[in-house]
Design an enzyme around this catalytic site. Sequence first.
Site, mmCIF file in Angstrom:
data_model
loop_
_atom_site.group_PDB
_atom_site.id
_atom_site.type_symbol
_atom_site.label_atom_id
_atom_site.label_comp_id
_atom_site.label_asym_id
_atom_site.label_seq_id
_atom_site.Cartn_x
_atom_site.Cartn_y
_atom_site.Cartn_z
ATOM 1 C CG ASP A 109 -2.071 -0.926 1.149
ATOM 2 O OD1 ASP A 109 -2.047 -1.806 0.275
ATOM 3 O OD2 ASP A 109 -2.993 -0.794 1.970
ATOM 4 C CG HIS A 135 -3.774 7.448 2.118
ATOM 5 N ND1 HIS A 135 -3.556 7.637 3.459
ATOM 6 C CD2 HIS A 135 -3.750 6.104 1.942
ATOM 7 C CE1 HIS A 135 -3.401 6.465 4.061
ATOM 8 N NE2 HIS A 135 -3.526 5.524 3.162
ATOM 9 C CG HIS A 157 -4.712 2.784 -0.744
ATOM 10 N ND1 HIS A 157 -5.651 2.250 0.100
ATOM 11 C CD2 HIS A 157 -3.672 3.171 0.055
ATOM 12 C CE1 HIS A 157 -5.207 2.296 1.350
ATOM 13 N NE2 HIS A 157 -4.014 2.865 1.344
ATOM 14 C CG HIS A 217 2.113 0.142 4.303
ATOM 15 N ND1 HIS A 217 1.770 -0.818 5.229
ATOM 16 C CD2 HIS A 217 1.000 0.900 4.094
ATOM 17 C CE1 HIS A 217 0.503 -0.639 5.583
ATOM 18 N NE2 HIS A 217 0.024 0.390 4.910
#
Length: 277
Positions: A90, A145, A141, A236
């Site tokens: 991510d 964010h 995503h 990540h």
Amino acid sequence: MSTTVSSASAMPDASRMPPIFVASAGVHLLALGAAVLVPGAWPWALGAVMLNHVLITGAVLMPRSSLVGPNVTQLPRAAVERRELALTIDDGPDPEVTPQVLDLLDAAGARATFFCIAERVAAHPALAREIVARGHSIQNHTAIHRHDFSLLGPRGYSHEISRAQDMLAAVTGQRPICFRAPAGFRNPFLAPVLRRLGLSLVSWTRRGFDTRERDPAKVLVRLSRNLAAGDILLMHDGNAARTSTGRPVVLEVLPPLLQKIAQAKLRAVTLPEGLAA
């Protein structure tokens, strides 16, 4: 898995809302009726409404929960039978970390899914295209964010997610079929928006907390304990924590994790592959 976007209105109707949301609306209506029609009932009505809000807040704060809408936490039976699992990475792409992650994955013959922030993809389009060219998958995503993502309503969700869809497709030529919320937090308004956009919410089986844990050994244990076919693992490349020597934790964890996957005779595939029947 279908990627078709329906023609439904952006504003969800009650029939498409998660059951917990419909039940919550019922609680509010009953409480209002009781408070108005039954003498002395308002304290009980208020208590019921407050308890209802506590329950919904608890569901929102559980990223792996399906109470506020469908949520993929493991690959389906077909993938389990194929001995597949999914590595998901991510918050990238990151121009320093992501190329090294790609090299490690290539060396192990593994494939991964990168849940990318669309504005970072727009800032590093060549790197995003390289992710896809190397056989990996880029999924949604969100556009930026947002830290208040779980507080948005239908319009906010629709704008943030559809904008990301368009940005990612423009760079990679592929329209995502999976979505992951920032930190996994969301509310009942999200599910109808994802349905309309043809997206499936995907969380994880387990995560390493590698944005704040600086000890690679601890991250590895969290990710590899009871490793099994069908697992969805979260790491990540963006916002990665650093070891005491300044090296991104994900780069220290990936080699031994990929080795454990191979030793377990498992195969790391992209989410579109793993979710296929």
